[in-house]
Structures are given as C-alpha cells and as structure tokens.
Motif scaffolding. Structure first.
Motif, short mmCIF file in Angstrom:
data_model
loop_
_atom_site.label_atom_id
_atom_site.label_comp_id
_atom_site.label_asym_id
_atom_site.label_seq_id
_atom_site.Cartn_x
_atom_site.Cartn_y
_atom_site.Cartn_z
N ALA A 164 0.83 -1.21 0.00
CA ALA A 164 0.00 0.00 0.00
C ALA A 164 0.86 1.26 0.00
O ALA A 164 0.58 2.23 -0.73
CB ALA A 164 -0.93 -0.02 1.21
N LEU A 165 1.93 1.26 0.78
CA LEU A 165 2.80 2.43 0.83
C LEU A 165 3.56 2.62 -0.48
O LEU A 165 3.79 3.75 -0.91
CB LEU A 165 3.77 2.31 2.00
N ILE A 318 -6.18 -5.18 10.41
CA ILE A 318 -4.91 -4.95 11.10
C ILE A 318 -3.95 -4.20 10.18
O ILE A 318 -3.22 -3.30 10.62
CB ILE A 318 -4.28 -6.27 11.57
N ALA A 319 -3.94 -4.56 8.89
CA ALA A 319 -3.06 -3.86 7.94
C ALA A 319 -3.44 -2.38 7.84
O ALA A 319 -2.57 -1.51 7.80
CB ALA A 319 -3.14 -4.54 6.57
N LYS A 320 -4.74 -2.09 7.81
CA LYS A 320 -5.19 -0.70 7.72
C LYS A 320 -4.81 0.07 8.98
O LYS A 320 -4.35 1.22 8.91
CB LYS A 320 -6.70 -0.65 7.50
N LEU A 321 -5.04 -0.54 10.15
CA LEU A 321 -4.69 0.12 11.40
C LEU A 321 -3.20 0.40 11.48
O LEU A 321 -2.77 1.50 11.84
CB LEU A 321 -5.12 -0.76 12.58
N THR A 322 -2.40 -0.61 11.14
CA THR A 322 -0.95 -0.46 11.19
C THR A 322 -0.48 0.62 10.23
O THR A 322 0.34 1.49 10.57
CB THR A 322 -0.26 -1.80 10.85
N GLY A 323 -0.99 0.58 9.00
CA GLY A 323 -0.60 1.59 8.03
C GLY A 323 -1.03 2.99 8.43
O GLY A 323 -0.29 3.96 8.25
#
Length: 483
Positions: A164-165, A318-323
């Motif tokens: 995503a980044l 979790i990926a969205k929160l972390t990002g």
C-alpha cells in the motif's frame, strides 16, 4: 518465573496450561507445547551484539532446571484430578489436592548448537527527517511445526502494508520520517534477531527511533480487537481503531491498555524506552490472561488462520490500522504523542495502592501539572505549516520522543518489564513492580525489596517530571531570545 524456582533449589519443572486458560475455540487440552526459556537475544553474548569474532560466554544452558512442557490432560492425571472441571458453567482451575507422593523420572536431552539467524530489513527514507525512524516489526519462522499461524499472519500483514505504501510512493509521496520494515528471525527462541540487531545498532536506535509498531501475532482469535499501546500512544490507538471496526467483532473505543506484549517489541520497550503499539484480534478469554499463554507454541494450531478469518477481513483491518498509525507518526510535523496520558497513567497506577505512597502521589501530581502545561495549546504548535516555527517543532519532537525513557528501571523482577508503565496483565491496575515487591516482602518478612522498588518508581516519576520541566525551560529561553 522459573528462575525463582531455581533459586530456592528446585531441580525440575513440569509446565502445563490450565484448561480454564486455554482458548475456547481450540481443543488443546491434550496437546503439549513448546516454550523458550531464553529471556532475549543470544544467551552466549548477553548485553552485546552476537557478531563474527565476538567473545562468547561458556554457559552451556540457560538454566540448570530440567524443564518439560506437558499437556493439561497429563497434568490432570499426575494431580489425580477428576475428568470434568466445569461445574455450572464455571471452570475450576487445577489444584493439587493429592496427599500421596509421585516419583517422576525426567530425562531431557537438549543439545546446544549455534545457528545463523537472519533478519530482513527494508526502509522507506524520509524526505524531511530521514534520521528519525518509525519501525514496523513482523517475524518469520524456521520451524514448520510450531508458530506457523502467527508468522504467516505477521508476514501477510506487513506485506500488505508495504504494498500500500509503495503505491503512494509511485505517485510521488514520501513520509517525513523514515519507515523501517523489519522481519525478524529467531523470535521463537527468545527474540534473537531483534535483540542482536538492536544491540549492534544500539546507539543509533537510542537516538533515532521514535516508535515501534508490532505485528507479532496479529490474528490469534476472532472475538475482539485488542489494542495495546504505550501511554503516550493510547490516544492515537483509540482514534485509529474507532475508524476500523470490522463486522460484528467487538472493538470499543476505551479498551486500549498498556499491558506487557510478547515478541520483538521487547528490546525497543525495555532497553530503548521507545513508545510501542500493537493491534491484534484475540479471543476474549485469551486477552484477559497473563502473558504466559501467548508464549506457549502448540504444534499445528487446531484453529487455522483460514478458519478464524476465512475472508481475511481481520488481516485487512490490522493492515489498515498499522498503516494508518505508521503514516501519522511518520508524516505529522509534530509527533502524535500525548504527554498528559503518561502522567494520568502514573496517577492511576498509584490509586488504590495498599501501602504508603504519599511521596509518590505528590511527585505524580507535580508530573501531571508539568505535563498539562507542556500539552497545552500555547506550547504545541498547530499542524498547519503556516503556524509552525521549525526550531520549535524540532524541540517539541525531541522532548516527545524521549517521554518514556525515564520509566526504565535498572532491575525488574523476572517476568516483568523494565519499563514500569506496562502492567503484567489486564487484571493488574497498579505498578507491577510494586505488587511483586509487596508479595516478596510478605513471603520473606522483609521490607528491603519493597523499599528498593518504591525508590525505583519514585526516581522514575521524578526523572520524568524533571525531563518535562527542562523541556519547558528550553522553550521559554528560546522564545524569549526570539522576542
């Protein structure tokens, strides 16, 4: 806590997990498990990096105890307990009520060998403050039978975050601060990869790391979102999770806590004093337990990742929160850390303490007063670039970055963090080091340990107050000079 048994003369230990503490989504009562006795890093190079040519200490074993994990079923037989421990919807923990003696032959044939541990490190260089790092840590696994679920989830989430980044990078975006992506090796054997990397780069990391975001075991259940954060990051965690609740899973906004977490965040929290954060999905019962259950590794988990999260929505969350939190920490001009939350956490940990903590409460009150002034609108510039003075922003961030370093005590009881802002588990509401010291004092009928612990906590609170006050004094001097 095994070291305590060794100190009083025990020769062997049979470890088991009480059925009342096991996840209800898995049938693990008849399963044995693996647990590492290594407290952290290469045990032959304690306190310094394990690199080629370095001196290695001769200690062949981590403990003189003979330690063997056993299943709950075997423990029930050894304790001569009835088969059914559930009465009227209430689980009754195991108790050793047998009066007869049993002789157990314990033969453990451990072989000590040296193996190469590899980390995978990548980074996205910051455009404004490349010398400030936001570390995102996952881990990979070399054991096929143990820990397969957690490292697969960990790797999947960090891969999604990186992808995503990178899409943003292709459109010309760069973070202000450098984001470091780490996949650690040797986690199951005592966080070896992260410890040795951090010991090798200790001086650089002590100065440059602003936050650590853990992906140790992001999906270990599917009942509730369980965010853990340093006090200075709790507000950020609360704001982030409220935007990412998934389906019918429970994620109340007020459940962010500072409890001890397992995995490679250990060195960053306990040796570098770096603010840390972790989001994970868990079973409700598991989230209420102490840390030992999360340290236990069962072979080929009965509940596979595909069964807990068949649509992978939890992994996506979790990926969205972390990002999201990584982007805010890496890109906001002023670090999104809350100094006042640290002072409030300190005061809350002293409330209800059964001993005389009047001196601690007095220093904690001064800490809160100073933190309130530091956190006020007058002292913090807005995030509008038009209102920012670069020197003021840099000074603010330098103070914010070091907020939690004052709370590292020199010595902590076995099993407890050196960073006293973290509690042992959800059921603990006071400083864990003080609770442990009071139990020790009752057992040995001596106040020496308790007085030492009280002094450590008092010194930490006072150091934090002095740190905040020094930051305020620097601001006043700088602003007066500008005028």
């Amino acid at each position: 806590q095994l070291s305590l048994l060794e100190d009083v003369g025990f020769g062997g230990v049979l470890l088991y997990i009480d059925p009342c503490d096991l996840p209800k989504t898995s049938d693990l009562a008849d399963k044995a498990f693996m647990v590492s006795l290594n407290s952290g890093g290469d045990p032959s190079t304690p306190g310094y990096a394990s690199i080629d040519g370095i001196y290695r200490q001769n200690g062949r074993n981590l403990t003189t105890l003979l330690v063997q994990p056993i299943s709950a079923v075997l423990a029930r037989k050894l304790l001569s307990l009835p088969e059914d421990t559930v009465q009227k919807d209430r689980c009754i923990p195991f108790q050793n009520t047998a009066t007869d003696k049993k002789i157990i032959s314990l033969n453990i044939q451990s072989v000590t060998t040296y193996k190469t541990i590899s980390n995978v490190i990548g980074y996205l260089k910051g455009s404004v403050l490349p010398d400030r790092y936001v570390v995102i840590g996952s881990h990979h696994n070399g054991l096929n039978a143990y820990g397969r679920q957690e490292w697969a989830s960990s790797t999947a989430v960090i891969t999604a975050v990186i992808q995503a980044l990178m899409l943003k990078v292709k459109r010309g975006w760069r973070p202000d601060r450098t984001i470091v992506f780490c996949s650690w090796g040797g986690t199951l054997f005592g966080n070896i990869g992260s410890y040795e990397w951090a010991e090798d780069l200790g001086r650089v990391l002590q100065r440059n790391v602003v936050a650590y975001i853990s992906l140790h075991n992001p999906v270990r259940g599917n009942s509730t979102l369980h965010p853990v954060a340093s006090p200075s990051l709790q507000q950020l965690a609360t704001e982030s999770q409220s935007l990412n609740c998934v389906g019918k899973t429970r994620c109340p906004r007020s459940n962010v806590s500072s409890v001890q977490i397992q995995g490679d965040a250990d060195y960053f929290i306990n040796h570098l004093g770096v603010p840390a954060m972790q989001f994970s999905y868990e079973d409700i019962k598991t989230s209420e337990n102490s840390g030992f259950l999360s340290e236990a590794l069962f072979p080929l988990h009965a509940t596979k990742t595909e069964e807990m999260d068949p649509s992978f929505h939890l992994h996506e969350a979790i990926a969205k929160l972390t990002g999201q939190v990584a982007l805010r920490i890496a890109s906001e001009p002023v670090l999104p850390f809350n100094a006042l939350d640290i002072a409030l956490e300190v005061q809350n940990n002293l409330k209800g303490d059964e001993g005389d903590v009047s001196r601690l409460l007095a220093v904690a009150a001064r800490l809160r007063d100073t933190a309130e002034l530091f956190q006020s609108d007058e002292m913090r510039p807005a995030n509008d670039p038009k209102e920012q003075a670069p020197i003021r922003v840099r000074m603010l961030n330098d103070v914010l970055q070091g907020l939690e370093k004052s709370f590292l005590v020199h010595r902590a009881p076995p099993g407890l963090y050196r960073n006293i802002l973290y509690r042992l588990d959800e059921r603990t509401s006071q400083f864990s080091v003080l609770l442990e010291a009071r139990e020790h004092s009752k057992l040995h009928q001596s106040n020496e340990t308790l007085q030492a612990a009280l002094s450590e906590v008092l010194n930490s609170i006072n150091s934090a107050q002095v740190y905040f006050k020094a930051g305020l004094d620097v601001f006043e001097t700088t602003l007066a000079g500008k005028k």
